[in-house]
Design an enzyme around this catalytic site. Structure first.
Site, PDB file in Angstrom:
ATOM      1  N   ASP A  11      14.927  26.092 -40.830  1.00  0.00           N
ATOM      2  CA  ASP A  11      14.522  26.294 -39.438  1.00  0.00           C
ATOM      3  C   ASP A  11      14.812  25.070 -38.576  1.00  0.00           C
ATOM      4  O   ASP A  11      14.741  25.153 -37.344  1.00  0.00           O
ATOM      5  CB  ASP A  11      13.016  26.590 -39.362  1.00  0.00           C
ATOM      6  CG  ASP A  11      12.679  27.987 -39.837  1.00  0.00           C
ATOM      7  OD1 ASP A  11      13.557  28.864 -39.733  1.00  0.00           O
ATOM      8  OD2 ASP A  11      11.554  28.200 -40.320  1.00  0.00           O
ATOM      9  N   ASN A  21      -6.218  -0.176  -0.724  1.00  0.00           N
ATOM     10  CA  ASN A  21      -5.226   0.127  -1.747  1.00  0.00           C
ATOM     11  C   ASN A  21      -5.815  -0.003  -3.146  1.00  0.00           C
ATOM     12  O   ASN A  21      -5.495   0.764  -4.051  1.00  0.00           O
ATOM     13  CB  ASN A  21      -4.020  -0.804  -1.599  1.00  0.00           C
ATOM     14  CG  ASN A  21      -2.833  -0.344  -2.423  1.00  0.00           C
ATOM     15  OD1 ASN A  21      -2.453   0.814  -2.359  1.00  0.00           O
ATOM     16  ND2 ASN A  21      -2.260  -1.247  -3.200  1.00  0.00           N
ATOM     17  N   ASP A  35       6.313  33.047 -35.679  1.00  0.00           N
ATOM     18  CA  ASP A  35       6.354  33.629 -37.010  1.00  0.00           C
ATOM     19  C   ASP A  35       5.143  34.555 -37.156  1.00  0.00           C
ATOM     20  O   ASP A  35       4.281  34.609 -36.280  1.00  0.00           O
ATOM     21  CB  ASP A  35       6.318  32.493 -38.049  1.00  0.00           C
ATOM     22  CG  ASP A  35       6.680  32.970 -39.440  1.00  0.00           C
ATOM     23  OD1 ASP A  35       7.054  34.143 -39.582  1.00  0.00           O
ATOM     24  OD2 ASP A  35       6.570  32.172 -40.381  1.00  0.00           O
ATOM     25  N   GLU A  80       3.938   2.165  -6.643  1.00  0.00           N
ATOM     26  CA  GLU A  80       4.703   1.731  -7.812  1.00  0.00           C
ATOM     27  C   GLU A  80       4.081   2.181  -9.132  1.00  0.00           C
ATOM     28  O   GLU A  80       4.760   2.358 -10.130  1.00  0.00           O
ATOM     29  CB  GLU A  80       4.799   0.198  -7.838  1.00  0.00           C
ATOM     30  CG  GLU A  80       5.814  -0.377  -6.876  1.00  0.00           C
ATOM     31  CD  GLU A  80       5.979  -1.857  -7.141  1.00  0.00           C
ATOM     32  OE1 GLU A  80       4.964  -2.561  -7.160  1.00  0.00           O
ATOM     33  OE2 GLU A  80       7.115  -2.291  -7.348  1.00  0.00           O
ATOM     34  N   ALA A 136       0.805  -1.214   0.000  1.00  0.00           N
ATOM     35  CA  ALA A 136       0.000   0.000   0.000  1.00  0.00           C
ATOM     36  C   ALA A 136       0.841   1.269   0.000  1.00  0.00           C
ATOM     37  O   ALA A 136       0.444   2.281  -0.579  1.00  0.00           O
ATOM     38  CB  ALA A 136      -0.919   0.004   1.232  1.00  0.00           C
ATOM     39  N   ASN A 167      -1.543   6.788   1.432  1.00  0.00           N
ATOM     40  CA  ASN A 167      -0.712   5.642   1.789  1.00  0.00           C
ATOM     41  C   ASN A 167       0.015   5.875   3.108  1.00  0.00           C
ATOM     42  O   ASN A 167       0.162   4.965   3.935  1.00  0.00           O
ATOM     43  CB  ASN A 167       0.301   5.369   0.679  1.00  0.00           C
ATOM     44  CG  ASN A 167      -0.359   4.886  -0.600  1.00  0.00           C
ATOM     45  OD1 ASN A 167      -1.544   4.573  -0.608  1.00  0.00           O
ATOM     46  ND2 ASN A 167       0.404   4.837  -1.670  1.00  0.00           N
TER      47      ASN A 167
END
Length: 897
Positions: free
Chosen positions: A639, A729, A330, A288, A284, A701
């Site tokens: 460019d 979780n 531009d 990850e 929990a 968590n």
């Protein structure tokens, strides 16, 4: 024909055409194309292998934490805790499915973006020139190339005009090379095969026509593709920072796990329960999935940008957008509509107004308000003729409507010619075109040679000062005579004045010669000036205002005349004075060659005119050395270096060359400045959303971790059981966090300065927030646990009391999502409360929680019992405390900012 021709550079092109059984005039038929594609396959070079769904699934199981969870399930089953073991496996399966679906969606989003950025090629098939995806080319196709085109396959050159090709990607040669049609020796090195152009190279100037001799893996690029193939997937700085962020929690996790284990053993608690709790906390606590979720949010944001005509080539560019503080744009087609209409000719002692606009082919030529016949005005006739001859655009009549193909400025000259009775096809029948000198950004000139009997008429157009510099004579009412320097200065002043009126100005010139090899831009006769209007886009001024409010400086960098640039800049709100300073490209030098006062002057300027591609590089370097994050617009071949050097290279989708688009980080499909404003806003929102769900996930968590830690230190039984932690979780980590990634941003998102590019996702202030929220939620949970014990006056390990702490924590975490609003947002109407996905996520999570309570099998597995009315009052009352405290804290901080 079952294989490609060998050594095509050694053979006359007629032999190559014969080998591939193709007519240069007609190209291949669709039936022939179909047969050859079956034989030779698609024209693609194998890319780095994409992840398969199986690989994505396996990746979900590689984590050490997943292995630990699996071991916990096995141990539980081995000790006859069958229900608990199966439940842990169920959580493992659910976690795996969520990770798999998330990563697969991110991959799918990225694939959709790759499909959007594939290049097209012009090819002759069945006698018609068509634009097709480059991957659909087959050997024998006749390909037409223009300046800025990427070469889509290996081609044997059939015909070329002033052709220059940059082969640096293939040979390492940095200088563009010329090409010919002649045959070469068999042992000619790749870099010297001057009658071949190869896949992956690009045209820097000139035009060419060639026959495809090899495609895909059989091209020279395909043969060496292993050496240039990507070594791995792009990992953005954001993903790397998220990886590091997750790892920062590991030391805290280890410390808490040790305390829980030691405390449990010391108090004689069940060892398996303690170990399972420690593993559940590990699952929990370490988020990850953060990098994967972030990638999904980035990719989905990119797709939203694509809906607004903004294509992003690289994920990392989305991060950079939020830090951009200089936008170099531009003028033509970006700030303006790019719909030119010729409105005036300035000739010797004659000013001619032209009526009509857009693609209207009917119009009058007025002198002093009175209609003037073209036939009776030789100078006007010559000017119209040059504009039509020195031109690559085309007009077609379809059911009474005119359709135009080509650069808008050239289209406007053809339309003006039509008004005067000149049609390009009729002129070229009587004066065939024999050679072209394409427009060169460095010289700002273009010429075309047309044969008239035994001599050539050279029609020239370009920047007024460059045309005048190339002229030695001027056409007057009495014929041609010498052009003196004083007159030249007057014409330049006249051009400036036209520019100040907002006109785009071109100079026109002509000469006749008996030698086609004679230099085109020497000894010309000046005809006059042509003025075209290209009005600003209506949406640009408010878009520039939005950028300025957001702390972003917008500068105009154009090759156009200074007065024209200043006029447009004033109209769109770039400057607040009609007399604003304009910096000329000729003044711009490398950073080391600039004095300090020059650097400050350039940094303060907003308009740069007559700028070359090299000037753009120097400007970008100046800004970057001043710690600016620069987004630069570009459309031409030259460019490309500046687009690569800029922090964000922005190419034009409609008028940009393939080279510019390949070199850029972003493509504006509609060439509209306001699109980048949307992109910057989206970039800021995406980063803000990622920060929101990171803070939310980690604080939730952390609250679980601290809840177990506090209970262990106080000497309480476990207020949360392993399966309950894993359940939270799955439910609370997934749905609300994903919903946070869809927020549309606070009302102040474009009212604050750009963030520092080195700013962490979670800085010191945010870590303090996480600690504050985590501690607050855990203390409230422990208090609910203790009060539950008092209310029910029984053992603290009773399932009903654990249910109190479990549900208090669950609902507290759900309400906690409202604490993720911006400090400057309204407490009731904000980006969280107005997000339908947030409400959907909360509703779904609540239904799952209620199902877990009232469905006997699930409640039995989770070791919880349905609370009575008093229990529900305690749960809901305590769960609202962190929400109220969090909102009060945000309101106080928001009022002080």
């Amino acid at each position: 024909m079952q294989k490609i021709i060998s050594n095509p550079w050694t053979k006359p092109y007629e032999e190559v055409l014969e080998y591939y059984r193709v007519s240069r005039e007609n190209g291949l038929s669709e039936d022939e194309v179909k047969d050859r594609r079956e034989t030779f396959g698609q024209n693609t070079v194998r890319e780095a292998e994409k992840k398969s769904l199986a690989e994505i699934l396996i990746n979900q199981l590689k984590s050490l934490l997943v292995v630990l969870l699996g071991l916990a399930a096995v141990v539980s089953i081995a000790l006859d805790e069958i229900v608990e073991g199966v439940s842990i496996l169920a959580v493992l399966v659910i976690n795996t499915i969520i990770g798999f679906v998330t990563e697969a969606r991110a991959l799918s989003s990225m694939e959709a973006l790759r499909e959007m950025t594939k290049i097209d090629s012009r090819v002759r098939r069945d006698g018609d020139v068509k634009k097709i995806p480059a991957e659909d080319l087959v050997p024998g196709d006749i390909v037409i190339l223009q300046p800025g085109d990427m070469v889509p396959a290996d081609l044997r050159v059939l015909e070329s005009s002033k052709l220059q090709v940059d082969e640096s990607a293939l040979t390492g040669e940095s200088v563009p090379v010329g090409k010919i049609e002649n045959t070469l020796e068999e042992d000619t090195p790749l870099a010297e095969r001057d009658n071949m152009v190869y896949k992956g190279t690009y045209l820097t100037r000139g035009n060419a026509e060639g026959v495809v001799v090899s495609t895909g893996e059989e091209t020279e690029l395909g043969k060496i593709s292993e050496s240039i193939r990507e070594a791995g997937e792009e990992k953005t700085p954001l993903e790397e920072r998220l990886d590091q962020l997750a790892q920062r929690l590991v030391p805290l996790l280890i410390a808490v796990a040790l305390i829980v284990v030691i405390s449990g053993v010391f108090r004689g608690r069940d060892l398996l329960l303690i170990l399972e709790t420690a593993i559940a906390l590990a699952i929990a606590t370490v988020p990850e999935g953060l990098p994967v979720v972030a990638t999904l949010v980035l990719a989905r944001g990119m797709l939203r940008m694509a809906d607004k005509n903004v294509l992003i080539n690289k994920l990392s560019s989305v991060e950079t957008l939020g830090s951009t503080n200089i936008i170099s744009t531009d003028k033509t087609g970006t700030l303006t509509e790019n719909r030119m209409t010729v409105t005036r000719f300035e000739l010797y002692e004659l000013s001619v107004e032209v009526t009509g606009k857009g693609l209207e082919t009917e119009g009058n030529f007025l002198v002093g308000g009175e209609k003037k016949e073209v036939s009776g005005t030789p100078m006007l006739r010559e000017a119209l003729e040059i504009g039509v001859l020195c031109n690559n655009a085309s007009l077609t009549d379809d059911n009474g409507e005119v359709e135009a193909v080509g650069e808008p400025m050239e289209v406007s000259l053809l339309i003006a010619g039509r008004k005067g009775g000149f049609r390009r096809d009729e002129l070229t029948d009587s004066m065939p075109e024999v050679e072209e000198v394409p427009f060169d950004p460095s010289s700002r000139l273009m010429a075309k040679y047309h044969r008239i009997n035994n001599e050539y008429k050279v029609a020239v157009k370009g920047a007024p000062e460059e045309v005048l510099n190339s002229c030695s004579n001027i056409l007057t009412t009495n014929g041609s005579r010498e052009l003196n320097s004083e007159e030249e200065e007057k014409w330049i002043n006249k051009s400036d004045k036209m520019g100040e009126e907002g006109l785009r100005v071109l100079g026109l010139a002509v000469k006749k010669t008996e030698e086609i090899d004679e230099k085109p831009f020497e000894g010309l006769t000046f005809i006059g000036l042509v003025g075209m209007i290209d009005p600003p886009r209506e949406e640009v001024k408010p878009a520039i205002g939005t950028c300025q409010d957001a702390g972003i400086k917008v500068i105009m960098v154009t090759g156009d005349h200074a007065s024209t640039a200043r006029n447009i800049g004033y109209q769109v709100g770039l400057v607040d004075s009609k007399d604003a300073e304009v910096v000329y490209g000729s003044e711009i030098k490398p950073y080391e060659d600039l004095k300090e006062n020059e650097r400050q002057r350039f940094l303060n300027a907003s308009i740069f005119a007559r700028v070359s591609p090299n000037n753009k590089l120097d400007l970008i370097d100046l800004y970057q050395r001043n710690e600016a994050i620069v987004a630069m617009f570009g459309d031409g071949v030259n460019d490309a270096p500046a687009l690569k050097k800029a922090d964000i290279g922005v190419a034009m989708g409609m008028r940009g060359t393939q080279v510019a688009q390949e070199a850029s980080d972003m493509i504006l499909q509609d060439d509209n400045f306001s699109s980048i404003t949307y992109a910057v806003e989206e970039g800021r929102i995406i980063f803000s959303n990622i920060r929101k769900f990171v803070i939310y996930l980690i604080s939730c968590n952390l609250s679980e971790l601290l809840t177990i830690l506090l209970a262990s230190l106080i000497g309480f039984p476990l207020p949360l059981l392993p399966l309950q932690i894993l359940f939270l979780n799955v439910v609370n980590d997934v749905f609300p966090a994903f919903a946070l990634g869809t927020c549309r941003g606070g009302r102040m998102v474009m009212k604050v300065s750009p963030r520092d590019p080195d700013e962490s996702i979670v800085d010191r202030i945010h870590w303090l927030e996480i600690g504050w929220y985590g501690a607050l939620i855990s203390v409230v949970t422990i208090l609910a646990f203790g009060l539950g014990g008092r209310i029910y006056a029984t053992e603290m390990s009773n399932h009903r009391i654990v249910t109190i702490s479990f549900l208090t924590l669950a609902f507290t975490q759900l309400w906690h999502v409202f604490n993720m609003r911006e400090l400057t947002s309204d407490i009731f109407r904000n980006e969280i409360t107005e997000n339908k996905y947030i409400w959907g996520a909360l509703a779904l999570s609540c239904m799952i929680l209620l199902s877990a309570i009232y469905i006997p099998f699930i409640s039995s597995v989770l070791s919880i019992e349905p609370p009575d009315l008093q229990g529900w009052g305690l749960i809901l009352g305590m769960s609202l405390v962190p929400l109220v405290a969090g909102q009060a804290e945000r309101q106080i901080r928001g009022n002080s900012t």
